[in-house]
Write a protein that holds these residues in place. Sequence first.
Motif, PDB file in Angstrom:
ATOM      1  N   GLU A 127      43.025  -4.861  84.174  1.00  0.00           N
ATOM      2  CA  GLU A 127      42.927  -5.920  83.516  1.00  0.00           C
ATOM      3  C   GLU A 127      42.280  -5.483  82.075  1.00  0.00           C
ATOM      4  O   GLU A 127      40.967  -5.050  82.072  1.00  0.00           O
ATOM      5  CB  GLU A 127      41.876  -6.395  84.253  1.00  0.00           C
ATOM      6  N   GLY A 128      42.883  -6.343  80.689  1.00  0.00           N
ATOM      7  CA  GLY A 128      41.963  -5.537  79.881  1.00  0.00           C
ATOM      8  C   GLY A 128      42.542  -4.179  79.052  1.00  0.00           C
ATOM      9  O   GLY A 128      41.646  -3.801  78.367  1.00  0.00           O
ATOM     10  N   ALA A 129      44.090  -3.863  79.684  1.00  0.00           N
ATOM     11  CA  ALA A 129      43.809  -2.530  79.211  1.00  0.00           C
ATOM     12  C   ALA A 129      44.536  -2.187  77.924  1.00  0.00           C
ATOM     13  O   ALA A 129      43.587  -1.820  76.518  1.00  0.00           O
ATOM     14  CB  ALA A 129      44.901  -1.638  80.035  1.00  0.00           C
ATOM     15  N   THR A 130      45.364  -3.107  77.404  1.00  0.00           N
ATOM     16  CA  THR A 130      46.082  -3.401  75.899  1.00  0.00           C
ATOM     17  C   THR A 130      45.269  -3.704  75.541  1.00  0.00           C
ATOM     18  O   THR A 130      44.867  -3.819  73.963  1.00  0.00           O
ATOM     19  CB  THR A 130      46.867  -4.648  75.853  1.00  0.00           C
ATOM     20  N   GLU A 131      43.860  -4.903  75.591  1.00  0.00           N
ATOM     21  CA  GLU A 131      43.226  -5.280  74.482  1.00  0.00           C
ATOM     22  C   GLU A 131      42.050  -4.017  74.507  1.00  0.00           C
ATOM     23  O   GLU A 131      41.484  -4.195  73.050  1.00  0.00           O
ATOM     24  CB  GLU A 131      41.998  -6.316  75.765  1.00  0.00           C
ATOM     25  N   ILE A 132      41.647  -3.423  75.099  1.00  0.00           N
ATOM     26  CA  ILE A 132      40.946  -1.969  74.319  1.00  0.00           C
ATOM     27  C   ILE A 132      41.594  -1.402  74.483  1.00  0.00           C
ATOM     28  O   ILE A 132      40.583  -0.442  73.187  1.00  0.00           O
ATOM     29  CB  ILE A 132      40.326  -1.417  76.011  1.00  0.00           C
ATOM     30  N   LEU A 133      42.505  -1.370  74.407  1.00  0.00           N
ATOM     31  CA  LEU A 133      43.241   0.036  72.892  1.00  0.00           C
ATOM     32  C   LEU A 133      43.379  -0.871  71.706  1.00  0.00           C
ATOM     33  O   LEU A 133      43.017  -0.420  70.585  1.00  0.00           O
ATOM     34  CB  LEU A 133      44.779   0.674  73.720  1.00  0.00           C
ATOM     35  N   ALA A 135      40.998  -2.676  70.740  1.00  0.00           N
ATOM     36  CA  ALA A 135      40.401  -2.936  70.113  1.00  0.00           C
ATOM     37  C   ALA A 135      39.162  -1.769  68.983  1.00  0.00           C
ATOM     38  O   ALA A 135      39.417  -1.961  68.464  1.00  0.00           O
ATOM     39  CB  ALA A 135      39.042  -3.416  70.707  1.00  0.00           C
ATOM     40  N   LEU A 136      40.189  -1.145  70.265  1.00  0.00           N
ATOM     41  CA  LEU A 136      38.926   0.809  69.717  1.00  0.00           C
ATOM     42  C   LEU A 136      39.658   0.776  68.618  1.00  0.00           C
ATOM     43  O   LEU A 136      39.925   1.326  67.633  1.00  0.00           O
ATOM     44  CB  LEU A 136      39.475   1.263  70.315  1.00  0.00           C
ATOM     45  N   LYS A 137      41.456   0.659  68.316  1.00  0.00           N
ATOM     46  CA  LYS A 137      42.348   1.409  67.555  1.00  0.00           C
ATOM     47  C   LYS A 137      41.713   0.298  66.295  1.00  0.00           C
ATOM     48  O   LYS A 137      41.988   0.666  64.819  1.00  0.00           O
ATOM     49  CB  LYS A 137      43.666   0.645  67.714  1.00  0.00           C
ATOM     50  N   ALA A 138      41.017  -1.043  66.514  1.00  0.00           N
ATOM     51  CA  ALA A 138      40.617  -2.227  64.932  1.00  0.00           C
ATOM     52  C   ALA A 138      39.678  -1.194  64.763  1.00  0.00           C
ATOM     53  O   ALA A 138      38.973  -1.586  63.254  1.00  0.00           O
ATOM     54  CB  ALA A 138      40.944  -3.306  65.279  1.00  0.00           C
ATOM     55  N   SER A 139      38.750  -0.870  65.765  1.00  0.00           N
ATOM     56  CA  SER A 139      37.459  -0.483  64.591  1.00  0.00           C
ATOM     57  C   SER A 139      37.760   1.080  64.124  1.00  0.00           C
ATOM     58  O   SER A 139      36.872   1.589  63.491  1.00  0.00           O
ATOM     59  CB  SER A 139      36.571  -0.170  66.255  1.00  0.00           C
ATOM     60  N   GLY A 140      38.765   2.209  63.964  1.00  0.00           N
ATOM     61  CA  GLY A 140      39.088   2.651  63.506  1.00  0.00           C
ATOM     62  C   GLY A 140      39.577   3.948  64.125  1.00  0.00           C
ATOM     63  O   GLY A 140      39.418   5.219  63.197  1.00  0.00           O
ATOM     64  N   ARG A 193      56.461  -2.646  75.599  1.00  0.00           N
ATOM     65  CA  ARG A 193      56.969  -3.417  76.425  1.00  0.00           C
ATOM     66  C   ARG A 193      55.315  -3.821  76.184  1.00  0.00           C
ATOM     67  O   ARG A 193      55.199  -5.207  76.212  1.00  0.00           O
ATOM     68  CB  ARG A 193      57.500  -3.659  77.958  1.00  0.00           C
ATOM     69  N   HIS A 194      54.267  -2.922  75.786  1.00  0.00           N
ATOM     70  CA  HIS A 194      53.035  -3.972  75.950  1.00  0.00           C
ATOM     71  C   HIS A 194      52.100  -3.378  74.299  1.00  0.00           C
ATOM     72  O   HIS A 194      50.994  -3.246  75.325  1.00  0.00           O
ATOM     73  CB  HIS A 194      52.763  -2.880  77.368  1.00  0.00           C
ATOM     74  N   GLY A 195      52.906  -3.015  73.959  1.00  0.00           N
ATOM     75  CA  GLY A 195      52.172  -2.971  73.174  1.00  0.00           C
ATOM     76  C   GLY A 195      51.535  -1.752  72.122  1.00  0.00           C
ATOM     77  O   GLY A 195      50.632  -1.324  72.521  1.00  0.00           O
ATOM     78  N   GLY A 196      52.728  -0.494  71.995  1.00  0.00           N
ATOM     79  CA  GLY A 196      53.575   0.330  72.075  1.00  0.00           C
ATOM     80  C   GLY A 196      52.072   1.100  70.214  1.00  0.00           C
ATOM     81  O   GLY A 196      51.525   2.763  69.808  1.00  0.00           O
ATOM     82  N   ALA A 197      51.798  -0.202  69.042  1.00  0.00           N
ATOM     83  CA  ALA A 197      51.135  -0.304  68.676  1.00  0.00           C
ATOM     84  C   ALA A 197      49.697   0.756  68.796  1.00  0.00           C
ATOM     85  O   ALA A 197      49.368   0.998  67.146  1.00  0.00           O
ATOM     86  CB  ALA A 197      51.326  -1.263  67.111  1.00  0.00           C
ATOM     87  N   SER A 198      49.018   0.819  70.133  1.00  0.00           N
ATOM     88  CA  SER A 198      47.951   0.383  69.658  1.00  0.00           C
ATOM     89  C   SER A 198      47.351   2.246  69.953  1.00  0.00           C
ATOM     90  O   SER A 198      46.587   2.146  69.886  1.00  0.00           O
ATOM     91  CB  SER A 198      47.563  -0.287  70.574  1.00  0.00           C
ATOM     92  N   VAL A 199      48.837   3.025  70.083  1.00  0.00           N
ATOM     93  CA  VAL A 199      48.556   4.043  70.214  1.00  0.00           C
ATOM     94  C   VAL A 199      49.434   4.884  69.554  1.00  0.00           C
ATOM     95  O   VAL A 199      49.938   5.539  69.186  1.00  0.00           O
ATOM     96  CB  VAL A 199      50.015   4.593  71.828  1.00  0.00           C
ATOM     97  N   ASP A 200      48.121   5.878  69.136  1.00  0.00           N
ATOM     98  CA  ASP A 200      48.409   7.058  68.123  1.00  0.00           C
ATOM     99  C   ASP A 200      49.195   8.119  68.855  1.00  0.00           C
ATOM    100  O   ASP A 200      50.712   8.680  67.951  1.00  0.00           O
ATOM    101  CB  ASP A 200      47.264   7.795  67.277  1.00  0.00           C
TER     102      ASP A 200
END
Length: 227
Positions: free
Chosen positions: A96-102, A104-109, A129-136
């Motif tokens: 729950e909230g896993a992809t969302e927290i990533l 949000a943290l990514k958006a914070s810089g 499949r679940h939003g890889g753009a949030s991971v560097d």
Amino acid sequence: MYKLWMFDFDNTIARLEPEVDWAGGRKILEPYLRSIGAPDELFTRIPRGNLPLYDAYRTLTLHDSDQPNVTEVLQHASAIIEKIELAGVDRAQPLEGATEILAALKASGAAIAIVTSNSSKTVQRWFDRHGGASVDAIVGRDTLLGLKPAPDMVIRALETYSVDRSEAAFVGDSDADIRAAQSCGVRFYGIAPTDTVRDRLLAAGATEIFASPAALAIHLNLSAPSS
């Protein structure tokens, strides 16, 4: 907020563990290691599990200068485990909230790194499949670094981003995760969906433990990035 956030993968971001035939993987990994001369003592000491067996063999080879083709052998052993991970990863659901927290943290810089004993290929497939753009970055088993609780992977992530340990945080669900973070002086946040996991983290010294990534996001006062 920290410049670098490191996350474990299995049971922190995704529920991979129940979707993988770990017992079946052991039936392939153990015969392979025996065929290349791994000592019987290794299997007696580690009668179950794939990742502990792989890492114990990896450690053994570090002290055996006569072992030929160490890199190739470890890569093949890792690939055996990767195959069974990939067979189950498409069924693994996010916590729950896993992809969302990533996101949000990514958006914070902040930079986001997955630091995991799983294969980076397995993790990348899940994020595709679940939003890889949030991971560097993904620091996985196929780096051939020591698995957690060894600090090697955490150190690799810190070095990759030239971040001081005081500027980084680690989020995980196991005592191996917290021990790796502690050995590097990195702040640790625990994810414990069950009382059993919570008790284990408390016993390991964790003081900030949350039932889900969503609960951690609330604690950090993070809001979802606008679309």
